[in-house]
Structures are given as C-alpha cells and as structure tokens.
Design a protein around this motif. Structure first.
Motif, PDB file in Angstrom:
ATOM      1  N   GLY A 136     -12.480   1.185 -15.392  1.00 32.64           N
ATOM      2  CA  GLY A 136     -11.020   1.199 -15.426  1.00 32.64           C
ATOM      3  C   GLY A 136     -10.452   2.411 -14.725  1.00 32.64           C
ATOM      4  O   GLY A 136      -9.433   2.313 -14.026  1.00 32.64           O
ATOM      5  N   ASN A 137     -11.094   3.557 -14.879  1.00 29.26           N
ATOM      6  CA  ASN A 137     -10.644   4.759 -14.190  1.00 29.26           C
ATOM      7  C   ASN A 137     -10.809   4.619 -12.685  1.00 29.26           C
ATOM      8  O   ASN A 137      -9.942   5.022 -11.903  1.00 29.26           O
ATOM      9  CB  ASN A 137     -11.438   5.960 -14.705  1.00 29.26           C
ATOM     10  CG  ASN A 137     -11.065   7.246 -13.998  1.00 29.26           C
ATOM     11  OD1 ASN A 137      -9.898   7.541 -13.788  1.00 29.26           O
ATOM     12  ND2 ASN A 137     -12.050   8.018 -13.606  1.00 29.26           N
ATOM     13  N   ASN A 138     -11.936   4.031 -12.254  1.00 32.32           N
ATOM     14  CA  ASN A 138     -12.148   3.819 -10.822  1.00 32.32           C
ATOM     15  C   ASN A 138     -11.129   2.836 -10.247  1.00 32.32           C
ATOM     16  O   ASN A 138     -10.656   3.014  -9.117  1.00 32.32           O
ATOM     17  CB  ASN A 138     -13.562   3.296 -10.585  1.00 32.32           C
ATOM     18  CG  ASN A 138     -14.621   4.349 -10.859  1.00 32.32           C
ATOM     19  OD1 ASN A 138     -14.380   5.543 -10.703  1.00 32.32           O
ATOM     20  ND2 ASN A 138     -15.792   3.914 -11.275  1.00 32.32           N
ATOM     21  N   CYS A 139     -10.801   1.799 -11.020  1.00 38.12           N
ATOM     22  CA  CYS A 139      -9.795   0.830 -10.554  1.00 38.12           C
ATOM     23  C   CYS A 139      -8.429   1.488 -10.427  1.00 38.12           C
ATOM     24  O   CYS A 139      -7.696   1.244  -9.454  1.00 38.12           O
ATOM     25  CB  CYS A 139      -9.724  -0.355 -11.516  1.00 38.12           C
ATOM     26  SG  CYS A 139     -11.134  -1.477 -11.436  1.00 38.12           S
ATOM     27  N   LEU A 140      -8.063   2.316 -11.402  1.00 36.68           N
ATOM     28  CA  LEU A 140      -6.770   3.001 -11.333  1.00 36.68           C
ATOM     29  C   LEU A 140      -6.737   3.971 -10.157  1.00 36.68           C
ATOM     30  O   LEU A 140      -5.716   4.069  -9.459  1.00 36.68           O
ATOM     31  CB  LEU A 140      -6.504   3.735 -12.646  1.00 36.68           C
ATOM     32  CG  LEU A 140      -5.163   4.461 -12.754  1.00 36.68           C
ATOM     33  CD1 LEU A 140      -4.006   3.471 -12.620  1.00 36.68           C
ATOM     34  CD2 LEU A 140      -5.071   5.227 -14.068  1.00 36.68           C
ATOM     35  N   SER A 141      -7.832   4.681  -9.923  1.00 42.92           N
ATOM     36  CA  SER A 141      -7.895   5.595  -8.778  1.00 42.92           C
ATOM     37  C   SER A 141      -7.734   4.837  -7.463  1.00 42.92           C
ATOM     38  O   SER A 141      -7.037   5.295  -6.554  1.00 42.92           O
ATOM     39  CB  SER A 141      -9.228   6.352  -8.786  1.00 42.92           C
ATOM     40  OG  SER A 141      -9.360   7.145  -9.940  1.00 42.92           O
ATOM     41  N   ALA A 175     -10.651  -3.989  -0.980  1.00 47.06           N
ATOM     42  CA  ALA A 175     -12.102  -4.074  -1.114  1.00 47.06           C
ATOM     43  C   ALA A 175     -12.610  -3.125  -2.193  1.00 47.06           C
ATOM     44  O   ALA A 175     -13.536  -3.455  -2.945  1.00 47.06           O
ATOM     45  CB  ALA A 175     -12.764  -3.766   0.227  1.00 47.06           C
ATOM     46  N   ARG A 176     -12.003  -1.928  -2.284  1.00 46.47           N
ATOM     47  CA  ARG A 176     -12.397  -1.001  -3.346  1.00 46.47           C
ATOM     48  C   ARG A 176     -12.075  -1.575  -4.718  1.00 46.47           C
ATOM     49  O   ARG A 176     -12.881  -1.474  -5.656  1.00 46.47           O
ATOM     50  CB  ARG A 176     -11.685   0.341  -3.168  1.00 46.47           C
ATOM     51  CG  ARG A 176     -12.153   1.163  -1.998  1.00 46.47           C
ATOM     52  CD  ARG A 176     -11.788   2.634  -2.177  1.00 46.47           C
ATOM     53  NE  ARG A 176     -10.400   2.836  -2.551  1.00 46.47           N
ATOM     54  CZ  ARG A 176      -9.418   3.043  -1.688  1.00 46.47           C
ATOM     55  NH1 ARG A 176      -9.678   3.037  -0.394  1.00 46.47           N
ATOM     56  NH2 ARG A 176      -8.191   3.246  -2.105  1.00 46.47           N
ATOM     57  N   LEU A 177     -10.902  -2.165  -4.860  1.00 50.99           N
ATOM     58  CA  LEU A 177     -10.531  -2.759  -6.142  1.00 50.99           C
ATOM     59  C   LEU A 177     -11.482  -3.894  -6.519  1.00 50.99           C
ATOM     60  O   LEU A 177     -11.877  -4.027  -7.683  1.00 50.99           O
ATOM     61  CB  LEU A 177      -9.092  -3.267  -6.083  1.00 50.99           C
ATOM     62  CG  LEU A 177      -7.995  -2.209  -6.217  1.00 50.99           C
ATOM     63  CD1 LEU A 177      -6.630  -2.824  -5.944  1.00 50.99           C
ATOM     64  CD2 LEU A 177      -8.021  -1.588  -7.609  1.00 50.99           C
ATOM     65  N   LEU A 220      -6.263   1.873  -7.107  1.00 51.38           N
ATOM     66  CA  LEU A 220      -4.917   1.306  -7.047  1.00 51.38           C
ATOM     67  C   LEU A 220      -3.900   2.335  -6.562  1.00 51.38           C
ATOM     68  O   LEU A 220      -3.013   2.033  -5.753  1.00 51.38           O
ATOM     69  CB  LEU A 220      -4.529   0.771  -8.422  1.00 51.38           C
ATOM     70  CG  LEU A 220      -3.177   0.065  -8.521  1.00 51.38           C
ATOM     71  CD1 LEU A 220      -3.170  -1.198  -7.671  1.00 51.38           C
ATOM     72  CD2 LEU A 220      -2.858  -0.275  -9.970  1.00 51.38           C
ATOM     73  N   LEU A 221      -4.024   3.580  -7.055  1.00 49.67           N
ATOM     74  CA  LEU A 221      -3.125   4.657  -6.651  1.00 49.67           C
ATOM     75  C   LEU A 221      -3.581   5.355  -5.379  1.00 49.67           C
ATOM     76  O   LEU A 221      -2.886   6.247  -4.884  1.00 49.67           O
ATOM     77  CB  LEU A 221      -3.004   5.683  -7.783  1.00 49.67           C
ATOM     78  CG  LEU A 221      -2.440   5.155  -9.103  1.00 49.67           C
ATOM     79  CD1 LEU A 221      -2.420   6.260 -10.153  1.00 49.67           C
ATOM     80  CD2 LEU A 221      -1.046   4.585  -8.912  1.00 49.67           C
ATOM     81  N   ASP A 222      -4.780   4.965  -4.893  1.00 53.26           N
ATOM     82  CA  ASP A 222      -5.344   5.538  -3.674  1.00 53.26           C
ATOM     83  C   ASP A 222      -5.533   7.048  -3.794  1.00 53.26           C
ATOM     84  O   ASP A 222      -5.243   7.814  -2.874  1.00 53.26           O
ATOM     85  CB  ASP A 222      -4.451   5.227  -2.467  1.00 53.26           C
ATOM     86  CG  ASP A 222      -5.251   5.235  -1.163  1.00 53.26           C
ATOM     87  OD1 ASP A 222      -6.474   5.060  -1.231  1.00 53.26           O
ATOM     88  OD2 ASP A 222      -4.634   5.432  -0.101  1.00 53.26           O
TER      89      ASP A 222
END
Length: 332
Positions: free
Chosen positions: A181-186, A120-122, A188-190
């Motif tokens: 993009g930074n929020n998506c990477l964060s 959901a975050r992604l 993704l890596l949780d």
C-alpha cells in the motif's frame, strides 16, 4: 535466507502464459463483493465453522499452509508483472522472519521500477494486493461450495479466505513500512521513498531546521502529517502487540510469563537500538562521502583558478529536495 539465482526466465514464461489474465483483473471486483456478501449472509455458519476448526489439531497445519500459499502467490504475482514490464529480477528465495517464520522474498532492481511509467508501477505494486484478494474470494467460494461434503476442502477454504483478507488489509495499509500500500501510494503521488521522506521532514521540523527547497506549503504539511501518522500508527501497533503478549503470558504462566515478557521486551529493545545505531553509522558514512566530494570540488576549483582553465563538472553532495530521484533524506 535461501536465494534462487536467475528467476527471470521462469517469471518471463509465467508473464507470457498469464498475459490474458490482466484483462480479467476487473472480475475481482464482483468476485470480492460476492465473497463478502456470502460471508455476511452466512455469519452464523461461518462463526460456528471457524470456532470448531480452531479447536482441531489440523488447524496449525492448515494455518501454516495458508500463510505459505498466500505469501508465495503474492511474490509470484509481483515478479510476473515486473517481468511483463521488462524489470530484472535478481533473486527469488526464502528467508526466515525472526529466524522462525519462512517468508518468500523477491529482489528486483528498484531503479528500473521507478523508470517505468506511473501506470506500470501501479500495476506492479498492486499485483500482490490483487493476488491476496483473489485468494480471499477463492477461499470463500471453496468454503461455501464444499461445506456440506465434510472433507478438508471447506476448512482449507476457510483459512485461505480469512488469512487472504487479513493479509490484504495489513499490506494495503500505506502507514505500514515498506508495504504494498505504501508503494502504491508513492507511485500514485510519483514520490519515491514517500514514507521515509515524510518521517525525515517531520524530524527536520521538530528540530526547527529549515525545510528543503522546492517543496510547496501543501507538500510540506502533507508530508509532515503523513510522517506523524506513520509514527503514531507504528507506536500504537507495537504497544498493542506487546500488551497482548504480556497479558497472555501472565494469564497462562503467571510469574514465569512476566519474566518471559520482560525477556522479549529486552530483546526487542536491543534490536531497536541496533537498528538505530546501524542507521546512524549509515548516515555518518553518507555525510563523510558528501564532505569528501565537496572538498574534492573545492580543490578542483582552486586548481582550475590557478591554471586559468574552467573547472570540470563534479558531483554535489546529496541533498533533499522535491525531485524523486534524489537521495533519500537523512536528517542529522
């Protein structure tokens, strides 16, 4: 800035109306590919139209309109997906970047976002990027479909296409601070505040201070390398921007342009120093609060030892470890 209080009801209605659209999100993949192939196979027409269009007086108006539409749609998409997941949207409004450029903003509760499942975050953080890709594909089809009509539609489509793609590439970059993009990477890596954690850990290592406990060697090296890449990219970006500004001003205004460039450089330096001082004060406030809490804990323990009763649980001062919900690290 100009906030609009209580946007949640409107965004909730949009979330219900566009609920079926989420099943068509995969249609963006072929749409973007077709749009890219369209531009590739019409390079000469695209270059000629773009060069002709940039010499028109309406170019500035369409440029502002394109940026306005792209920014608005991105924020609406972000807020709509957040409301679909039950996130509270506190404010939605307009602020002026550097006092000149109008930009929409949305203010959700970040803690509620990170309470969501990873998927959901992604979906939430990827919504603005998908909106920009949709604008790129729509603008490209609008340009190629109405190019022979000679009205304003192909010019508008050209602007939407190019600025939609440029905005996507810019905000999808995980090295840019606070980007989608930074929020998506964060997500993704949780790891919440991934970029800030990486830069903070890099500062600790440069000062030869011990790394926080709970991090594996792979995590330490990954964060350090990511933090170094963030700083190098940001420094290179600022250097290139300042170089082109200086070259443009010197070429067109000669000595006066040089004076203007150094004035801009001085203003930027003052802003940068002000930001560093504000962060230093913030770190000092956090450190003082941690000291007060620790002193209170020691005082409580001493009183409990004197009375023979067990000490009550007290909060510990903030520290950096591998858990995502810990306070953001602030190296001294």
């Amino acid at each position: 800035h100009f906030p609009l209080a209580g946007p949640s009801p409107v965004l909730s209605v949009l979330a219900r109306l566009f609920h079926p659209v989420r099943y068509a999100a995969w249609a963006l993949v072929p749409a973007v590919l077709i749009a890219g192939m369209t531009l590739f196979h019409n390079q000469s027409e695209f270059s000629a139209d773009l060069k002709r269009y940039m010499n028109q007086y309406s170019y500035i108006l369409h440029l502002i309109a394109s940026l306005f539409v792209i920014n608005l749609l991105s924020k609406i998409a972000f807020g709509t997906v957040l409301r679909a997941h039950g996130i509270t949207i506190r404010t939605f409004g307009v602020r002026f970047l550097y006092g000149l450029v109008p930009r929409f903003y949305i203010d959700p509760d970040a803690r509620e976002i990170w309470d969501l499942p990873r998927r959901a975050r992604l979906q939430s953080y990827a919504a603005p990027l998908l909106a920009k890709l949709a604008v790129f594909a729509f603008g490209t089809f609008l340009w190629i479909g109405f190019r022979s009509t000679g009205n304003f539609l192909p010019d508008l489509g050209l602007m939407l296409s190019q600025f939609g793609l440029a905005a996507f590439l810019f905000t999808a970059n995980p090295l840019w601070p606070f980007s989608a993009g930074n929020n998506c990477l964060s997500s993704l890596l949780d790891r919440r505040h991934l970029q800030i954690r990486a830069v903070s850990l890099l500062q600790l290592r440069l000062k030869r201070l011990p790394a926080p406990p709970g991090l594996s060697n792979w995590s330490k090296w990954g964060l350090v390398l990511f933090g170094a890449a963030v700083i190098i990219y940001f420094g290179a970006f600022l250097t290139i921007v300042l170089f082109y500004i200086g070259a443009y001003l010197e070429q067109h205004y000669h000595g006066t342009g040089v004076v203007l460039f150094f004035l801009i450089l001085a203003m930027f330096s003052l802003w940068f120093l002000s930001t560093l001082m504000n962060r230093a004060r913030s770190r000092g406030t956090t450190r003082d609060r941690g000291v007060r809490i620790e002193n209170q804990a020691h005082s409580t323990e001493e009183q409990s030892m004197d009375s023979g009763k067990p000490a009550a649980h007290t909060h510990q001062p903030p520290r950096l470890d591998a858990h995502n919900d810990d306070p953001v690290p602030q190296p001294q």
